[in-house]
Write a protein that holds these residues in place. Structure first.
Motif, PDB file in Angstrom:
ATOM      1  N   ALA A 135       3.873  -8.858   7.742  1.00 27.72           N
ATOM      2  CA  ALA A 135       3.304  -7.437   7.153  1.00 27.72           C
ATOM      3  C   ALA A 135       4.133  -7.058   5.989  1.00 27.72           C
ATOM      4  CB  ALA A 135       3.756  -7.071   8.562  1.00 27.72           C
ATOM      5  N   ASP A 136       5.476  -6.927   6.212  1.00 27.81           N
ATOM      6  CA  ASP A 136       6.155  -6.384   4.850  1.00 27.81           C
ATOM      7  C   ASP A 136       5.903  -7.592   3.406  1.00 27.81           C
ATOM      8  OD1 ASP A 136       8.327  -4.623   3.899  1.00 27.81           O
ATOM      9  OD2 ASP A 136       9.950  -6.032   3.524  1.00 27.81           O
ATOM     10  N   GLU A 137       6.005  -8.706   3.564  1.00 29.88           N
ATOM     11  CA  GLU A 137       5.233  -9.481   2.218  1.00 29.88           C
ATOM     12  C   GLU A 137       3.803  -8.434   2.449  1.00 29.88           C
ATOM     13  OE1 GLU A 137       5.581 -13.319   3.665  1.00 29.88           O
ATOM     14  OE2 GLU A 137       7.685 -13.359   3.504  1.00 29.88           O
ATOM     15  N   GLY A 138       2.963  -9.052   3.205  1.00 27.76           N
ATOM     16  CA  GLY A 138       1.689  -8.023   2.360  1.00 27.76           C
ATOM     17  C   GLY A 138       1.440  -7.014   1.973  1.00 27.76           C
ATOM     18  N   LEU A 139       2.460  -5.332   2.829  1.00 27.66           N
ATOM     19  CA  LEU A 139       2.522  -4.409   2.391  1.00 27.66           C
ATOM     20  C   LEU A 139       3.408  -4.402   0.765  1.00 27.66           C
ATOM     21  CD1 LEU A 139       2.562  -1.811   2.340  1.00 27.66           C
ATOM     22  CD2 LEU A 139       4.549  -1.389   3.782  1.00 27.66           C
ATOM     23  N   ALA A 140       4.295  -5.124   0.888  1.00 30.45           N
ATOM     24  CA  ALA A 140       4.228  -5.433  -1.332  1.00 30.45           C
ATOM     25  C   ALA A 140       3.609  -5.855  -2.109  1.00 30.45           C
ATOM     26  CB  ALA A 140       5.413  -6.179  -1.074  1.00 30.45           C
ATOM     27  N   VAL A 160       9.671   2.456  -1.433  1.00 28.94           N
ATOM     28  CA  VAL A 160       8.661   1.699  -2.538  1.00 28.94           C
ATOM     29  C   VAL A 160       9.091   1.186  -3.329  1.00 28.94           C
ATOM     30  CG1 VAL A 160       6.215   1.776  -3.674  1.00 28.94           C
ATOM     31  CG2 VAL A 160       7.015   2.997  -0.997  1.00 28.94           C
ATOM     32  N   ALA A 161       9.864   2.096  -4.294  1.00 27.18           N
ATOM     33  CA  ALA A 161      10.242   1.397  -5.539  1.00 27.18           C
ATOM     34  C   ALA A 161      11.522   0.509  -5.982  1.00 27.18           C
ATOM     35  CB  ALA A 161      10.695   3.321  -6.214  1.00 27.18           C
ATOM     36  N   SER A 162      12.057   1.159  -4.759  1.00 24.89           N
ATOM     37  CA  SER A 162      13.339  -0.301  -4.734  1.00 24.89           C
ATOM     38  C   SER A 162      13.298  -1.320  -3.738  1.00 24.89           C
ATOM     39  CB  SER A 162      14.784   0.847  -4.285  1.00 24.89           C
ATOM     40  OG  SER A 162      14.411   0.792  -3.048  1.00 24.89           O
ATOM     41  N   ARG A 163      11.782  -1.357  -2.978  1.00 27.48           N
ATOM     42  CA  ARG A 163      11.749  -2.199  -1.989  1.00 27.48           C
ATOM     43  C   ARG A 163      11.219  -3.208  -2.615  1.00 27.48           C
ATOM     44  NH1 ARG A 163      11.640  -1.658   4.608  1.00 27.48           N
ATOM     45  NH2 ARG A 163      10.770  -3.905   5.587  1.00 27.48           N
ATOM     46  N   TYR A 164       9.569  -2.565  -3.625  1.00 21.12           N
ATOM     47  CA  TYR A 164       8.881  -3.596  -3.675  1.00 21.12           C
ATOM     48  C   TYR A 164       8.902  -3.439  -5.059  1.00 21.12           C
ATOM     49  CZ  TYR A 164       7.526  -2.692   1.169  1.00 21.12           C
ATOM     50  OH  TYR A 164       7.989  -3.330   2.599  1.00 21.12           O
ATOM     51  N   GLY A 165       9.479  -2.745  -5.861  1.00 23.11           N
ATOM     52  CA  GLY A 165       9.861  -2.897  -7.122  1.00 23.11           C
ATOM     53  C   GLY A 165       8.695  -1.979  -7.619  1.00 23.11           C
ATOM     54  N   VAL A 166       8.079  -0.824  -7.179  1.00 23.23           N
ATOM     55  CA  VAL A 166       6.546  -0.456  -7.631  1.00 23.23           C
ATOM     56  C   VAL A 166       7.089   1.075  -8.507  1.00 23.23           C
ATOM     57  CG1 VAL A 166       4.627   1.120  -7.595  1.00 23.23           C
ATOM     58  CG2 VAL A 166       5.481  -0.903  -5.536  1.00 23.23           C
ATOM     59  N   ASP A 167       6.814   0.618 -10.477  1.00 21.04           N
ATOM     60  CA  ASP A 167       6.755   1.493 -11.102  1.00 21.04           C
ATOM     61  C   ASP A 167       6.784   3.177 -10.349  1.00 21.04           C
ATOM     62  OD1 ASP A 167       7.334   3.386 -13.333  1.00 21.04           O
ATOM     63  OD2 ASP A 167       5.797   2.429 -14.654  1.00 21.04           O
ATOM     64  N   PRO A 168       7.881   3.978 -10.567  1.00 20.91           N
ATOM     65  CA  PRO A 168       8.276   4.912  -9.812  1.00 20.91           C
ATOM     66  C   PRO A 168       7.055   5.832 -10.281  1.00 20.91           C
ATOM     67  CG  PRO A 168       9.928   4.437 -10.544  1.00 20.91           C
ATOM     68  CD  PRO A 168       9.887   3.626 -11.265  1.00 20.91           C
ATOM     69  N   ALA A 169       7.344   6.511 -11.403  1.00 18.93           N
ATOM     70  CA  ALA A 169       5.516   6.693 -12.169  1.00 18.93           C
ATOM     71  C   ALA A 169       4.369   6.756 -11.599  1.00 18.93           C
ATOM     72  CB  ALA A 169       5.094   6.494 -13.985  1.00 18.93           C
ATOM     73  N   ARG A 170       4.095   5.454 -10.647  1.00 16.89           N
ATOM     74  CA  ARG A 170       2.383   5.555  -9.713  1.00 16.89           C
ATOM     75  C   ARG A 170       3.036   5.145  -8.783  1.00 16.89           C
ATOM     76  NH1 ARG A 170      -0.634   1.760 -12.571  1.00 16.89           N
ATOM     77  NH2 ARG A 170       0.387   0.929 -14.390  1.00 16.89           N
ATOM     78  N   ILE A 171       4.273   5.536  -8.297  1.00 18.60           N
ATOM     79  CA  ILE A 171       4.489   6.163  -6.890  1.00 18.60           C
ATOM     80  C   ILE A 171       3.558   7.985  -6.757  1.00 18.60           C
ATOM     81  CG2 ILE A 171       5.759   6.604  -4.972  1.00 18.60           C
ATOM     82  CD1 ILE A 171       7.133   4.267  -6.045  1.00 18.60           C
ATOM     83  N   HIS A 172       3.112   8.610  -5.511  1.00 16.95           N
ATOM     84  CA  HIS A 172       2.825   9.913  -5.527  1.00 16.95           C
ATOM     85  C   HIS A 172       3.149  10.867  -4.299  1.00 16.95           C
ATOM     86  CE1 HIS A 172       0.944   9.929  -9.062  1.00 16.95           C
ATOM     87  NE2 HIS A 172       0.097   8.402  -9.099  1.00 16.95           N
TER      88      HIS A 172
END
Length: 384
Positions: A135-140, A160-172
């Motif tokens: 499930a974690d891989e799917g969420l990533a 979300v930023a550190s665990r999945y590598g999402v650009d912080p600018a895309r996190i709200h």
């Protein structure tokens, strides 16, 4: 209103009273009441429901009627069997195409139904699966493919930023609403200067009986409390989960069994009065990324004893009593202190003030602002 609607996966709204169901239901309820005509965010809503799921909330007001509704919306029910929905999407992308038709952006929550949406996706993340799990891989993958990710705490944004590598600018980060039970109560709770006198003190526990919610610690802490506080009662409101058998066995052996009640099939219409009548919320958990449950209780004036996790500390600050996992004696002491102050009208009002900024209107406004930002951004690389 040119440029398409905001699509929302509304499946759980009428089909599931608490949790994600309440989230999408209350979010939409607030959105259809925001008078933002002339603003870029004023788009109609397309509420999409997938599959032939039961709809227990259909007998309740879903907030989609009334003179205050100003935003147009359309409910689209794709009432095929879920296997047929999946098959149609795998063969031709038909389900995702039907869901996203006419949408500028589609908002959804993590799900096993990952239909091939052909429009930008907004993803709400309120909890995290075990690290490294399927499930974690799917969420990533979902987070990386979304145009933006919506979270309900700073802690969740950082994860979300550190665990999945999402650009912080895309996190709200947006607030979560908390006033639904207060609104639905026929008479506002404890509106008088002082709370009514109590002959007993109820410790309330909300949510399914799951291992991650530490129900055996809850029971042990209450037993320790009950040895010194004769008026205390424990009320658990939640469906059976993966710890139900162990909890039921321990409950049957408990020396204070007569002072414990477990409501296994909650009725949503009775929840406002149930919560308003309690003294303190006990909310133990291994990990949560949203402060919604403690805030719901605080909004009704309850004292809060909760696990020391970042999402709770961010929103409740010094207003709650935080305890460490496994600290039964510390939890019992915190409950005793909370119960001692709970009859105070001033204490209950102070808790309501903490939760006051967390409204569904504020959440809806923040969602709309985030969606407009997402539409103005470029697609993430993983989305092609």
């Amino acid at each position: 209103m040119s440029g398409g609607a905001y699509g929302i996966d509304y499946t759980a709204g009428p089909g599931h009273a608490p949790g994600v169901g309440r989230y999408v239901r209350e979010l939409v309820r607030a959105m259809v009441r925001i008078g933002d005509q002339g603003r870029p965010s004023h788009r109609p809503l397309r509420l999409v429901e997938f599959g032939r799921a039961p709809v227990p909330m259909e007998g309740e007001p879903l907030g989609l009627t009334g003179h205050e509704v100003t935003r147009p919306f359309l409910r689209v029910r794709l009432r095929w069997p879920r296997r047929a929905l999946v098959a149609a999407d795998r063969l031709a992308g038909a389900t995702g195409a039907a869901a996203g038709r006419g949408c500028a952006l589609f908002h959804r929550v993590p799900s096993e139904r990952q239909f091939k949406l052909r429009v930008p996706v907004s993803l709400a993340v309120a909890e995290f699966p075990p690290a490294g799990s399927h499930a974690d891989e799917g969420l990533a993958r979902e987070c990386l493919g979304a145009r933006g990710v919506i979270v309900f705490s700073l802690d969740a944004a950082q994860r979300v930023a550190s665990r999945y590598g999402v650009d912080p600018a895309r996190i709200h980060q947006v607030p979560v609403g908390s006033e639904h039970w207060e609104r639905d109560l026929a008479t506002p709770p404890l509106g008088q200067a002082e709370a009514p006198s109590r002959t007993r003190l109820d410790v309330l526990v909300l949510g399914a009986i799951r291992k991650s919610r530490l129900p055996l610690d809850v029971l042990a802490a209450f037993e320790a409390l009950a040895s010194t506080e004769a008026r205390a009662r424990l009320l658990l409101v939640g469906r059976p989960g993966d710890a139900s058998d162990a909890f039921q066995s321990a409950l049957e052996r408990s020396l204070v069994r007569a002072r414990i009640r477990w409501i296994q099939d909650p009725v949503e219409a009775r929840m406002p009065a149930c919560v308003a009548g309690a003294s303190v919320l006990l909310h133990l958990t291994e990990d949560e990324a949203s402060p919604v449950t403690p805030l719901e209780a605080a909004r009704m004036g309850l004292a809060v004893v909760a696990s020391r996790i970042p999402a709770f500390q961010e929103s409740l600050g010094p207003g709650a009593r935080f305890v460490e996992p496994g600290d039964v004696a510390g939890t019992a002491q915190a409950l005793s202190e909370a119960l001692e102050e709970s009859p105070s009208g001033a204490a209950r009002q102070a808790m309501r003030e903490i939760a006051k900024p967390f409204t569904w209107h504020a959440s809806a406004e923040a969602h709309l602002a985030a969606w407009q930002t997402m539409l103005n951004s470029v697609p993430p690389p993983s989305a092609g």
